[in-house]
Design a protein around this motif. Structure first.
Motif, mmCIF file in Angstrom:
data_model
loop_
_atom_site.group_PDB
_atom_site.id
_atom_site.type_symbol
_atom_site.label_atom_id
_atom_site.label_comp_id
_atom_site.label_asym_id
_atom_site.label_seq_id
_atom_site.Cartn_x
_atom_site.Cartn_y
_atom_site.Cartn_z
ATOM 1 N N UNK A 211 49.056 33.828 43.668
ATOM 2 C CA UNK A 211 47.561 34.150 42.946
ATOM 3 C C UNK A 211 47.116 32.777 43.695
ATOM 4 N N UNK A 212 47.681 32.172 43.795
ATOM 5 C CA UNK A 212 46.455 31.227 44.907
ATOM 6 C C UNK A 212 45.374 31.610 46.090
ATOM 7 N N UNK A 213 46.974 32.688 47.034
ATOM 8 C CA UNK A 213 46.507 33.542 47.747
ATOM 9 C C UNK A 213 45.383 34.684 47.277
ATOM 10 N N UNK A 214 45.454 35.004 46.689
ATOM 11 C CA UNK A 214 44.373 35.695 45.714
ATOM 12 C C UNK A 214 42.869 35.387 45.804
ATOM 13 N N UNK A 215 43.275 33.919 45.047
ATOM 14 C CA UNK A 215 42.195 33.650 44.765
ATOM 15 C C UNK A 215 41.658 32.919 45.765
#
Length: 263
Positions: A211-215
């Motif tokens: 999720x952090x990589x997506x953000x």
């Protein structure tokens, strides 16, 4: 008479000072954004999860405690948690490739919260504390500038204007744009986009790191769209407010998924 005036003035300053000392920093997503994440998450919780959380939080809602992570910033006892609100990476890096902060970050912070909540030997007080932190952190990692670049402090050093007033890129995404929309957190939650079961399942997939990589990928696109000195306003909101709302909705759905898994 003059002496009385001076004494009265000094006494007034004394009364004002403690109040100023406890001003709470502006939270990520603003209070409205964080509470919207909590409100949306609540609609996706299982009954058993709701009962467990209700007990731990003394009947308070996810929305009510969602700003706790920022409120404690004014207390030096919790300074060690300051770095848990964000992750900084180079533009072309994933979290796995990035240099990790020694004091921890949003990923390690969220994972630690989950660990405590799953620990059968942890006290209810500890579980309540780390539950409130987890609710806040999951909101944070969906705000693009909380997965931004270290060199500009996640957009804080990119000075721009919002509707003609001085601000910075981080604050635009934290609060300026969302507050300008002028909806309460309950209104925003009620008006979240309708999603199919397949869409919800897709949002729920992945790990906190994913999720952090997506953000972070989203943050890279936002950086390219703005330069220092830009006067942002209605046109920028027209192009980006739906992205902010989508991120808040994802945060709520994923928070609920985490909590359902934990409880």
């Amino acid at each position: 008479m003059k002496l009385k005036f001076v004494l009265l003035f000094c006494f007034s300053l004394f009364l004002i000072q403690p109040t100023q000392a406890f001003i709470i920093p502006s939270p990520a997503w603003g209070s409205t954004g964080h509470r919207t994440v909590g409100k949306i998450a609540d609609t996706y919780l299982k009954g058993s999860t709701k009962r467990a959380i209700k007990k731990l939080l003394n009947r308070h809602t996810l929305a009510f405690v969602s700003t706790y992570g920022d409120e404690i910033k004014s207390d030096d006892r919790y300074r060690k948690f300051s770095s848990w609100h964000y992750v900084n990476m180079e533009a072309n890096q994933s979290y796995e490739e990035s240099e990790k902060a020694l004091q921890g970050d949003a990923v390690t912070g969220a994972e630690y919260c989950v660990k405590v909540l799953k620990d059968k030997n942890a006290s209810d007080d500890d579980k309540a504390f780390y539950l409130k932190l987890l609710i806040h952190i999951i909101g944070d990692i969906h705000q693009p500038m909380h997965a931004g670049l270290a060199e500009d402090k996640g957009g804080n050093d990119i000075k721009v204007k919002w509707m003609g007033k001085d601000t910075n890129l981080h604050r635009v995404w934290d609060s300026d744009m969302l507050n300008g929309f002028d909806m309460s957190y309950t209104e925003l939650a009620i008006n979240a986009d309708a999603l199919s079961k397949e869409q919800i399942k897709l949002i729920e997939t992945g790990t906190i790191t994913d999720w952090v990589n997506e953000t972070h990928t989203l943050a890279n696109a936002i950086y390219k769209d703005v330069k220092t000195g830009d006067n942002l306003g209605y046109e920028y909101a027209y192009r980006n407010l739906s992205i902010a709302r989508s991120q808040i909705q994802k945060g709520g759905i994923r928070l609920a998924k985490l909590l359902n898994d934990i409880f």
